[in-house]
Design a protein around this motif. Structure first.
Motif, PDB file in Angstrom:
ATOM      1  N   TYR A 283       0.705  -1.235  -0.040  1.00 46.14           N
ATOM      2  CA  TYR A 283      -0.047  -0.014  -0.009  1.00 46.14           C
ATOM      3  C   TYR A 283       0.866   1.388  -0.122  1.00 46.14           C
ATOM      4  N   THR A 434      -3.569  -0.160  -5.540  1.00 47.15           N
ATOM      5  CA  THR A 434      -3.077   1.004  -5.904  1.00 47.15           C
ATOM      6  C   THR A 434      -2.296   1.333  -7.189  1.00 47.15           C
ATOM      7  N   ALA A 479      -5.239   4.697  -3.947  1.00 45.63           N
ATOM      8  CA  ALA A 479      -5.652   3.547  -3.794  1.00 45.63           C
ATOM      9  C   ALA A 479      -7.133   3.730  -4.461  1.00 45.63           C
TER      10      ALA A 479
END
Length: 549
Positions: A283, A434, A479
């Motif tokens: 992430y 993402t 994201a």
């Protein structure tokens, strides 16, 4: 310690001998031997003439570092009744600073360009702030005074300097978005702290605040996070908190917020360490928040999480929670224990304990400029003690990448990393992840893979959602979830990438990597089996050969 940091934390000796060398407003204060070039001398006269009559630059005039051309911090001595021409010039300059900070800028009023703190009288300060307000209105931004402080100089009139935050939402995006990964040992109060921040209600001491964050029944029963969950905290353009206490849905928060902090709540238990590593690698968080419980101190996975964040070069700050459970002395002991660990040769961090709102403002700015500084907050999720300082810190903390790096990423070809896969009724297959580079729009044609045979399949992006609200365009670093219509779910797995067909992606079975062995029970040798975490890819691999040591 960084020289700039020393300057800011109260080294009041200035650079030159007060007036002669320091007050030249060019960035090179002479050539070191006390000789000032003609040009600098001419500027010097000008600079000296700008001081008020009764202002004597004393030997202990405090300094800030000289103003940088790039970046989002601007120094202004005063802005009293500018002419129309000058006003237009100032507005253009403000736009530039806002663009550099991706929608945020900090103005220091009463400070020379070389960083000398001159200060303004009360009426000049009021007039300057009014002008700043007009400028902000012109460029469509809001201003909030972060702090004002009086200078102890030798003049008869009290002189002040002010620090002002200016925030504007860029027209082509909804808000500034920062991702913060939340790390810490099991039972250190991570989920509870996030519950308190995002729901706006204090905890009852038995974990009520965290119930809304859990995704599975077994998490509610054991009270332990085992999956990665996302929580959002918004700030509007005036710097006020926007969370679920006033807003019902995530969409409402997104509409009224101009800055969003997305918290990635990770698992603390050792059993779920691979999930935590996946959260940190895939992430790409901007910052990491390490939560340490005041009564247990550094225990369990705390050191591992600290090591992981440092190995992945994620800037880290520390929150000591549960201070309501123990005495002041215990809290002090935990702080000292943390400072010891942070100063170790492997860490080389500069701990900075935050004890007032003023400290929180300084910490946020220092933290962004130098990755070695580690702010430490002590707070309680039950009594709400010192929570405001943490909110001030989140409000001011600037994004790490400047607009230029962002532009470069957006001009590359599209690459989307698939982290989660769902099937939604009446929508079909949905992937979450993402966007690593490029731009992704509804209706784009991409290829996804690699499959087990190393092939890539074509697909079309249906709709895009960010933070549970629809969104047309996805930019690098954001994201989101993408709907893929009736694409066969069995062809997808976590760790795949969706890329632009122009990229002509190639696959590999072997690769070389540089590794550092932190700690390990057995020997690392040829034929050894490991699990590699690279970005969002988790894969078992075998060591074919070891070079070097």
């Amino acid at each position: 310690m960084d020289a700039r940091v020393l300057e800011l934390f109260g080294s009041t000796s200035g650079h030159g001998s007060g007036g002669s060398q320091g007050s030249a407003s060019n960035h090179k204060p002479g050539n070191g031997n006390g000789v000032i070039s003609k040009k600098a001398g001419a500027k010097n006269k000008k600079a000296r003439a700008r001081f008020p009559r009764n202002f004597k630059p004393s030997n202990n005039t405090p300094y800030l570092p000289p103003e940088a051309e790039e970046g989002n911090i601007e120094y202004k001595l005063k802005l009293v009744n500018p002419t129309q021409n000058r006003f237009e010039h100032l507005a253009t300059q403000m736009k530039w600073r806002l663009q550099e900070g991706r929608g945020e800028a900090v103005y220091q009023i009463g400070v020379e360009d070389n960083g000398m703190l001159v200060g303004l009288s009360e009426e000049d300060m009021r007039a300057s702030l009014r002008t700043l307000h007009r400028l902000a209105e012109k460029v469509g931004a809001d201003i909030a005074v972060l702090r004002e402080r009086e200078l102890d100089c030798d003049s008869d009139v009290p002189r002040k300097i002010a620090e002002v935050l200016i925030r504007k939402v860029p027209d082509d995006q909804q808000f500034l978005d920062l991702r913060v990964a939340v790390l810490g040992n099991v039972d250190s109060g991570k989920s509870t702290l996030l519950g308190v921040l995002t729901q706006g209600e204090l905890d009852n001491g038995r974990g009520r605040a965290r119930l809304n964050l859990f995704r599975h029944l077994h998490e509610i029963q054991t009270g332990r996070t085992s999956s990665i969950s996302f929580e959002i905290l918004g700030f509007n353009s005036k710097g006020e908190v926007v969370n679920y206490s006033e807003s019902r849905t995530a969409e409402e928060i997104c509409e009224s917020a101009s800055k969003m902090i997305t918290f990635i709540d990770l698992a603390g238990h050792h059993k779920y360490l691979k999930t935590t590593i996946f959260g940190l690698t895939s992430y790409c968080p901007d910052f990491a928040m390490l939560v340490v419980s005041a009564n247990t101190g550094i225990a369990g996975t705390t050191r591992e999480h600290l090591g992981l964040a440092m190995a992945l070069k994620v800037p880290i700050f520390i929150v000591i929670s549960k201070v309501d459970l123990c005495t002041r002395a215990t809290v002090e002991r935990t702080v000292r224990q943390l400072e010891r660990v942070l100063k170790q040769p492997g860490c080389n961090k500069v701990p900075m304990v935050v004890s007032s709102t003023d400290d929180a403002v300084t910490a946020a700015q220092q933290f962004a400029q130098s990755p070695n500084i580690t702010p430490i907050f002590t707070l309680s999720s039950v009594t709400g003690e010192s929570l405001d300082m943490l909110k001030v810190f989140f409000n001011i903390i600037p994004p790490l990448s400047n607009s230029k790096e962002q532009e470069e990423l957006m001009q590359q070809l599209t690459e989307f990393q698939v982290d989660e896969i769902y099937t939604v009724p009446e929508v079909g297959t949905v992937v979450g992840g993402t966007l690593y580079s490029g731009i992704c729009r509804e209706g784009d044609h991409l290829v996804v893979g690699p499959t087990e045979l190393g092939q890539f399949h074509k697909l079309t992006v249906g709709s895009i959602q960010r933070n549970r609200s629809a969104c047309r365009v996805l930019r690098a670093g954001q994201a989101a979830t993408l709907a893929l219509g009736n694409f066969d779910r069995s062809l997808l797995r976590k760790g795949m990438v969706m890329v632009s067909p122009e990229m002509d992606p190639t696959i590999c079975w072997m690769f070389e990597a540089e590794i550092v062995l932190l700690f390990h029970a057995k020997t690392f040798h040829k034929g050894f089996q490991v699990t590699v975490h690279i970005g969002n890819v988790r894969q078992t691999a075998t060591v074919e050969a070891v070079y070097g040591k």
